[in-house]
Design a protein around this motif. Structure first.
Motif, PDB file in Angstrom:
ATOM      1  N   ARG A 270      -9.738   8.012 -10.833  1.00  0.00           N
ATOM      2  CA  ARG A 270      -9.962   7.097 -10.219  1.00  0.00           C
ATOM      3  C   ARG A 270     -10.209   5.415 -11.131  1.00  0.00           C
ATOM      4  O   ARG A 270      -9.828   4.477 -10.319  1.00  0.00           O
ATOM      5  CB  ARG A 270     -11.241   7.185  -9.818  1.00  0.00           C
ATOM      6  CG  ARG A 270     -11.582   8.390  -8.678  1.00  0.00           C
ATOM      7  CD  ARG A 270     -13.051   8.508  -8.167  1.00  0.00           C
ATOM      8  NE  ARG A 270     -12.999   7.317  -7.449  1.00  0.00           N
ATOM      9  CZ  ARG A 270     -14.378   7.209  -6.990  1.00  0.00           C
ATOM     10  NH1 ARG A 270     -15.405   8.057  -6.960  1.00  0.00           N
ATOM     11  NH2 ARG A 270     -14.346   6.074  -6.101  1.00  0.00           N
ATOM     12  N   SER A 469     -13.200  -2.423  -8.268  1.00  0.00           N
ATOM     13  CA  SER A 469     -12.532  -1.125  -8.096  1.00  0.00           C
ATOM     14  C   SER A 469     -12.185  -0.595  -6.679  1.00  0.00           C
ATOM     15  O   SER A 469     -11.044  -0.099  -6.867  1.00  0.00           O
ATOM     16  CB  SER A 469     -14.010  -0.110  -8.333  1.00  0.00           C
ATOM     17  OG  SER A 469     -13.505   1.152  -8.407  1.00  0.00           O
ATOM     18  N   ASP A 473      -8.121   0.409  -5.843  1.00  0.00           N
ATOM     19  CA  ASP A 473      -7.878   1.519  -4.728  1.00  0.00           C
ATOM     20  C   ASP A 473      -7.064   1.007  -3.762  1.00  0.00           C
ATOM     21  O   ASP A 473      -5.968   1.719  -3.538  1.00  0.00           O
ATOM     22  CB  ASP A 473      -8.965   2.180  -4.300  1.00  0.00           C
ATOM     23  CG  ASP A 473      -9.964   3.012  -5.368  1.00  0.00           C
ATOM     24  OD1 ASP A 473      -9.144   3.227  -6.647  1.00  0.00           O
ATOM     25  OD2 ASP A 473     -11.030   3.223  -5.379  1.00  0.00           O
ATOM     26  N   ARG A 474      -7.172   0.038  -3.169  1.00  0.00           N
ATOM     27  CA  ARG A 474      -6.527  -0.710  -2.153  1.00  0.00           C
ATOM     28  C   ARG A 474      -4.935  -0.885  -2.304  1.00  0.00           C
ATOM     29  O   ARG A 474      -4.184  -0.630  -1.755  1.00  0.00           O
ATOM     30  CB  ARG A 474      -7.408  -1.670  -1.553  1.00  0.00           C
ATOM     31  CG  ARG A 474      -6.566  -2.143  -0.050  1.00  0.00           C
ATOM     32  CD  ARG A 474      -7.300  -3.742   0.350  1.00  0.00           C
ATOM     33  NE  ARG A 474      -6.685  -4.631  -0.753  1.00  0.00           N
ATOM     34  CZ  ARG A 474      -5.346  -5.176  -0.706  1.00  0.00           C
ATOM     35  NH1 ARG A 474      -4.495  -4.820   0.225  1.00  0.00           N
ATOM     36  NH2 ARG A 474      -5.004  -6.082  -1.691  1.00  0.00           N
ATOM     37  N   HIS A 476      -3.536   0.292  -4.839  1.00  0.00           N
ATOM     38  CA  HIS A 476      -2.589   1.542  -5.347  1.00  0.00           C
ATOM     39  C   HIS A 476      -2.712   2.646  -4.641  1.00  0.00           C
ATOM     40  O   HIS A 476      -1.769   3.870  -4.811  1.00  0.00           O
ATOM     41  CB  HIS A 476      -2.932   1.775  -6.758  1.00  0.00           C
ATOM     42  CG  HIS A 476      -2.740   0.510  -7.690  1.00  0.00           C
ATOM     43  ND1 HIS A 476      -1.356  -0.078  -8.094  1.00  0.00           N
ATOM     44  CD2 HIS A 476      -3.524  -0.478  -8.280  1.00  0.00           C
ATOM     45  CE1 HIS A 476      -1.449  -1.248  -8.655  1.00  0.00           C
ATOM     46  NE2 HIS A 476      -2.825  -1.438  -8.973  1.00  0.00           N
ATOM     47  N   SER A 477      -3.589   2.886  -3.822  1.00  0.00           N
ATOM     48  CA  SER A 477      -4.041   4.422  -3.130  1.00  0.00           C
ATOM     49  C   SER A 477      -2.842   4.365  -1.822  1.00  0.00           C
ATOM     50  O   SER A 477      -2.636   3.538  -1.330  1.00  0.00           O
ATOM     51  CB  SER A 477      -5.412   4.445  -2.448  1.00  0.00           C
ATOM     52  OG  SER A 477      -5.574   5.516  -1.987  1.00  0.00           O
ATOM     53  N   SER A 482      -8.426   8.069   2.233  1.00  0.00           N
ATOM     54  CA  SER A 482      -9.232   7.975   0.867  1.00  0.00           C
ATOM     55  C   SER A 482     -10.022   6.573   0.774  1.00  0.00           C
ATOM     56  O   SER A 482     -10.971   6.213   0.465  1.00  0.00           O
ATOM     57  CB  SER A 482      -8.670   8.510  -0.222  1.00  0.00           C
ATOM     58  OG  SER A 482      -9.339   8.526  -1.426  1.00  0.00           O
ATOM     59  N   GLU A 483      -9.084   5.486   0.823  1.00  0.00           N
ATOM     60  CA  GLU A 483      -9.473   4.187   0.607  1.00  0.00           C
ATOM     61  C   GLU A 483     -10.523   3.712   1.587  1.00  0.00           C
ATOM     62  O   GLU A 483     -11.408   3.132   1.248  1.00  0.00           O
ATOM     63  CB  GLU A 483      -8.308   3.372   0.788  1.00  0.00           C
ATOM     64  CG  GLU A 483      -8.485   1.769   0.607  1.00  0.00           C
ATOM     65  CD  GLU A 483      -7.314   0.928   1.073  1.00  0.00           C
ATOM     66  OE1 GLU A 483      -7.500  -0.239   1.583  1.00  0.00           O
ATOM     67  OE2 GLU A 483      -6.124   1.272   0.770  1.00  0.00           O
ATOM     68  N   GLN A 486     -13.836   5.346   0.511  1.00  0.00           N
ATOM     69  CA  GLN A 486     -14.324   4.826  -0.563  1.00  0.00           C
ATOM     70  C   GLN A 486     -15.176   3.442  -0.072  1.00  0.00           C
ATOM     71  O   GLN A 486     -16.087   2.965  -0.688  1.00  0.00           O
ATOM     72  CB  GLN A 486     -13.334   4.259  -1.676  1.00  0.00           C
ATOM     73  CG  GLN A 486     -13.068   5.862  -2.367  1.00  0.00           C
ATOM     74  CD  GLN A 486     -11.569   5.667  -3.361  1.00  0.00           C
ATOM     75  OE1 GLN A 486     -11.025   4.259  -3.308  1.00  0.00           O
ATOM     76  NE2 GLN A 486     -11.305   6.623  -3.809  1.00  0.00           N
TER      77      GLN A 486
END
Length: 500
Positions: A270, A469, A473-474, A476-477, A482-483, A486
């Motif tokens: 993560r 964080s 995630d936004r 690279h996810s 899932s984004e 989170q």
């Protein structure tokens, strides 16, 4: 007067904390980097004298050079060990106590330096440099964590720049005190090498007046009352309620998670993009070519007609340029994007280095070419001080949550010291085989880091570690669901905290 500067001036204890922590932290790091240039001839002479005194033998030139290179480079080995120690020490003893204990290493190293000529022992200088390295490795991490954790969110950028400012100031003081009129003479050079002991003693006497880091007290010790007391002492009568709420949100998000080790940081998927950003940024901090620029500056100054005995004074100009640029960056950083500063800095350095390669190659063909190179030297230093130098060191504390922070600083500072050591070993070989074309290698390092920052790193200004964080995630996810999960998780934490 800018609003952020006014806000800082209204916090005199925070200003005192910046000076007290820095004078025994990155100032000593910068001073140790530059101080060995001036007394090099005297130390080499003492190496020969000590071997003649003990073994009745005069060393050959290559043997003296080998001992000298080891004496200089062992500082990096000590720094590497210190950076590996810093994470566990700051987590166990706290940021403030770690800085306090760290001063004894510098003081003991200074005593060895001061007595080395009397004892006719170059080994004492080697041990002293090694202790200085450990001190700098620990101090770089502990100082950065303390200051960034003690500053309000609106002032984190300004306070973060002071870390680089005092490093530059330390390098400049090493150059300044090293001139022959001050401490760079045959009589006074042991005092020059032991100067770190005075700054360490100054920090040892003044640091107990400061509180422990509020974030450390709240997030790692769970002591809200002590954290609020530290806030009041550092910030005065300012409203710190929002800061406490954000810390409690982060505490709730990492509930039950202790301080993670370096191995756990590396294994955690993560935070892999945060970890990659730290590795690239800290590697580029040493591999960007600033050492090559300082090395070639003497050659260009000679070609421009500056006499040999005046080169040390010309070098002061480069050090002063780095300090003044860092001060200017301190004044403006809160009104600018940190990501833009880092990206433009590396792109500007890459462009300057490309042109510099051409001007140095032709510097003996045209009388005006060395002067072009001199201008490019100062332009390169400007881009370095206003971008990478100002924003890289605080980076782990900004993009990682509290449980990963110590491990992040350990990784970043370890990469920094490894690259500094490798550069010190390989740079003479690169110069010998490639000449000024070695700049192209550093140009590539600047481009790689600049491109990574542009496309893979979010803006950190005025954002919490949790928000950054989520932004990582936004970016690279691939799994948008899932984004969203989170993001909603962070929102739920905020709602629960508001109810509490």
């Amino acid at each position: 007067m800018p609003q952020h500067l006014t806000l800082l001036l209204d916090s005199p204890v925070l200003i005192a904390a910046i000076f007290i922590c820095s004078i025994g932290g990155t100032f000593q790091y910068g001073f140790s980097v530059s101080v060995m240039t001036s007394p090099s001839a005297f130390i080499k002479e003492m190496v020969n004298e000590s071997c003649l005194h003990r073994y009745d033998r005069i060393l050959e030139e290559w043997e003296v050079s080998l001992i000298w290179s080891f004496t200089v480079s062992i500082f990096c080995i000590g720094g590497l060990i210190g950076s590996l120690m810093a994470g566990p020490l700051t987590s166990r003893f706290g940021r403030k106590r770690c800085l306090l204990l760290n001063n004894f290493l510098a003081i003991f190293g200074a005593i060895l330096m001061l007595l080395s000529r009397t004892a006719i022992s170059f080994e004492m200088i080697i041990v002293g440099r090694f202790l200085y390295g450990i001190n700098s490795g620990v101090g770089l991490s502990a100082q950065t964590m303390y200051l960034t954790e003690s500053a309000p969110k609106k002032l984190k950028g300004m306070v973060g720049v002071t870390i680089a400012t005092f490093l530059s100031f330390g390098k400049f003081c090493g150059q300044l005190l090293g001139i022959r009129e001050l401490l760079g003479s045959e009589k006074n050079w042991p005092w020059l090498l032991s100067f770190n002991g005075f700054t360490a003693f100054l920090q040892l006497c003044t640091l107990p007046l400061l509180p422990e880091s509020p974030r450390f007290l709240l997030l790692e010790r769970g002591n809200l009352q002590a954290a609020e007391k530290a806030f009041r002492k550092l910030w005065g009568k300012k409203d710190y309620t929002k800061e406490v709420e954000e810390m409690l949100e982060e505490k709730a998000a990492i509930q039950g998670i202790g301080n993670c080790s370096v191995l756990e940081l590396i294994q955690n998927r993560r935070v892999r993009w945060q970890l990659l950003t730290i590795v690239i940024a800290f590697a580029a901090l040493q591999l960007n070519g600033i050492s090559a620029v300082y090395f070639y500056s003497f050659d260009v100054f000679r070609t421009a007609g500056i006499k040999e005995n005046k080169l040390a004074y010309a070098a002061l100009g480069t050090g002063l340029c780095e300090v003044s640029t860092s001060i200017v960056c301190f004044m403006i950083i809160e009104s600018m994007s940190k990501k833009v500063l880092l990206f433009r800095g590396y792109m500007g350095m890459a462009a300057t280095m490309g042109v510099l390669t051409v001007t140095i190659y032709f510097q003996k063909s045209f009388w005006w070419m060395p002067y072009c190179s001199m201008v490019l030297f100062f332009l390169f230093i400007f881009f370095f001080s206003s971008g990478p130098a100002a924003t890289t060191v605080p980076l782990p504390g900004e993009i990682l949550t509290q449980s990963f922070k110590s491990a992040g600083y350990t990784v970043g500072c370890t990469i920094n010291w490894i690259c500094l050591f490798v550069l010190g070993v390989l740079f003479p070989i690169l110069v010998e085989n490639l000449g000024n074309f070695c700049f192209l290698i550093f140009l590539a390092a600047c481009l790689i880091c600049g491109i990574h920052v542009r496309f893979n790193m979010p803006e950190t200004k005025n954002r919490t570690a949790l928000e950054i964080s989520v932004e990582f995630d936004r970016m690279h996810s691939k799994d948008k669901a899932s984004e969203k999960k989170q993001s909603s998780g962070i929102c739920e934490i905020k709602v629960q905290q508001t109810k509490l």
